[in-house]
Motif scaffolding. Structure first.
Motif, PDB file in Angstrom:
ATOM      1  N   SER A 101       0.823  -1.204   0.000  1.00 47.77           N
ATOM      2  CA  SER A 101       0.000   0.000   0.000  1.00 47.77           C
ATOM      3  C   SER A 101       0.858   1.255   0.000  1.00 47.77           C
ATOM      4  CB  SER A 101      -0.931  -0.007   1.218  1.00 47.77           C
ATOM      5  OG  SER A 101      -1.665   1.188   1.292  1.00 47.77           O
TER       6      SER A 101
ATOM      7  N   SER B 212       5.835  -1.002 -11.497  1.00 44.71           N
ATOM      8  CA  SER B 212       5.048  -2.160 -11.078  1.00 44.71           C
ATOM      9  C   SER B 212       5.719  -2.857  -9.912  1.00 44.71           C
ATOM     10  CB  SER B 212       4.852  -3.148 -12.237  1.00 44.71           C
ATOM     11  OG  SER B 212       6.080  -3.747 -12.599  1.00 44.71           O
TER      12      SER B 212
ATOM     13  N   LYS C 252       0.166  -2.657 -10.375  1.00 48.30           N
ATOM     14  CA  LYS C 252       0.477  -1.350 -10.957  1.00 48.30           C
ATOM     15  C   LYS C 252       1.010  -0.393  -9.903  1.00 48.30           C
ATOM     16  CE  LYS C 252      -1.571   2.329 -13.780  1.00 48.30           C
ATOM     17  NZ  LYS C 252      -2.821   2.828 -14.414  1.00 48.30           N
ATOM     18  N   GLY C 253       2.116   0.275 -10.223  1.00 47.71           N
ATOM     19  CA  GLY C 253       2.662   1.304  -9.343  1.00 47.71           C
ATOM     20  C   GLY C 253       2.136   2.675  -9.724  1.00 47.71           C
TER      21      GLY C 253
ATOM     22  N   LYS D  89       2.885   1.618  -3.424  1.00 48.77           N
ATOM     23  CA  LYS D  89       2.041   1.990  -4.566  1.00 48.77           C
ATOM     24  C   LYS D  89       1.860   3.497  -4.680  1.00 48.77           C
ATOM     25  CE  LYS D  89      -0.718  -2.244  -4.935  1.00 48.77           C
ATOM     26  NZ  LYS D  89      -2.067  -2.848  -4.712  1.00 48.77           N
TER      27      LYS D  89
END
Length: 384
Positions: free
Chosen positions: A63, A73, A163-164, A66
């Motif tokens: 979390s 990624s 996905k980043g 991200k």
């Protein structure tokens, strides 16, 4: 077998001889994000591994990462020794027991006795033998087992790319000051510019007691949301109550918004310059409200002497901005029904296309420098 997190970047690959600088800033920002969590970050061939963390903190780490700009990624992987039995054991752990799948292998260690195709075929065959409800589909599988054979004698096995945030590491593109209100637009504008690597601080203008403290707290919460993507930010809070009262008393009310915006830009430039900002950032979108016409923007810009003004939302419609607000986690805060200073003394018919000559005529009725000095005397600074 150890659980690790793979981190990949994208744009940094294009930076040539300067790539090392961007990588160092990215590592610094990841360390900030994971402060207080036991972990170790290691670099390996254009990617990073987060190791040594407690397994129960996996989701918390994901979390936080991200929200780090510069990360393309992430994958949660199992790290094993490069031996077929260990690779197969990890592959079983990341597989499902039914559905369609394929195995994709990348072999950086060319000394290993099987090539990529052979590794994929061997592991795929073992999985089919183990799970009778599995079938191979190389074109549209329901999941993929990814095997990454590294040069150091270890192999990473995983089944998902997360996905980043993308973009560039915050701190690699200078520093800006965002005019942030309690609305939807300005936090999104700050988020977009931070994504390009700029460290963004905020300045908020309030009209207490005409606006309540809940409106102020709402803006602080929005700034805190933005700060999570930056590893921290400063929020400058300035009272413009006296300025609005003077405009209301002395000027044509139809010019309230235009004149107030000019004061905000002047004050923001002074605060920004004294704190190292290289530009101002606003959430204006062309034609969205009466003050956001090209004439209104020209009026606001004309009081700026040194800093460029970035308007990243200028070509966006409201639905696009709302979608981005939801994605960054700000929307539910932005729609809380607390007024900000721009709605105080709001005229029934604000001027839409202000002629600069008329604006200057109205502004000549005010003691500009005294009003600005009084506003700056109210300045508060919060570190978020």
């Amino acid at each position: 077998m150890e659980k690790v997190i793979i981190i990949r970047y994208s744009e940094i690959h294009l930076k040539g001889k300067n790539r090392g600088y961007f990588e160092r800033v990215l590592i610094l920002n990841m360390e900030k994000a994971l402060k207080g969590i036991k972990h170790e970050i290691k670099r390996t061939s254009g990617r990073y591994l987060v190791e040594g963390f407690e397994e129960f903190q996996t989701e918390e780490i994901l979390s936080k990462l991200k929200k780090v700009f510069g990360i393309h990624s992430l994958s949660v992987a199992l790290k094993v020794n490069t031996a077929m039995n260990e690779i197969y054991s990890a592959a079983k752990d990341v597989s499902f027991d039914k559905g369609s799948f394929k195995v994709v292998t990348h072999r950086a260690d060319k000394s290993f006795n099987l090539n990529s195709m052979q590794i994929s075929a061997e592991i795929g065959g073992r999985l089919l033998s183990c799970y009778k409800n599995l079938k191979v589909d190389v074109h549209n599988p329901s999941f993929t087992v990814n095997i990454d054979v590294r040069e150091d004698g270890t192999t990473l096995v995983f089944n998902e790319f997360l996905k980043g945030a993308g973009g560039m590491p915050v701190g690699t593109s200078g520093k800006g000051l965002l005019l942030i209100s309690g609305g939807i637009d300005s936090p999104v504008a700050g988020h977009m510019i931070a994504k390009r690597g700029m460290q963004v601080d905020g300045i908020h203008f309030h009209s207490y007691p005409y606006t309540n403290m809940q409106a102020r707290d709402k803006v602080i919460e929005l700034a805190e949301v933005l700060s999570r993507y930056e590893g921290g930010m400063k929020l400058y809070i300035v009272s413009v109550t006296h300025i609005q009262e003077e405009i209301h008393k002395r000027c044509n009310g139809e010019y309230m918004v235009t004149l107030l915006r000019r004061f905000m830009m002047r004050i923001a430039e002074r605060v920004g310059k004294s704190n190292g900002a290289q530009c101002l950032i606003t959430g204006e979108s062309l034609g969205q409200v009466a003050s956001q016409t090209i004439e209104g923007m020209t009026s606001s810009n004309s009081v700026i002497n040194n800093l460029p003004v970035l308007r990243p939302l200028c070509g966006f419609d409201k639905d696009e901005i709302i979608e981005r607000s939801r994605d960054m986690g700000a929307f539910e805060i932005s729609i809380r029904p607390y007024e900000d200073c721009c709605t105080v003394f709001l005229p029934k018919h604000p001027v839409i296309k202000p002629a600069l000559s008329n604006v200057l005529e109205e502004e000549s009725k005010l003691d500009i420098e005294t009003l600005i000095d009084e506003a700056l005397n109210s300045l508060e600074v919060l570190s978020l």
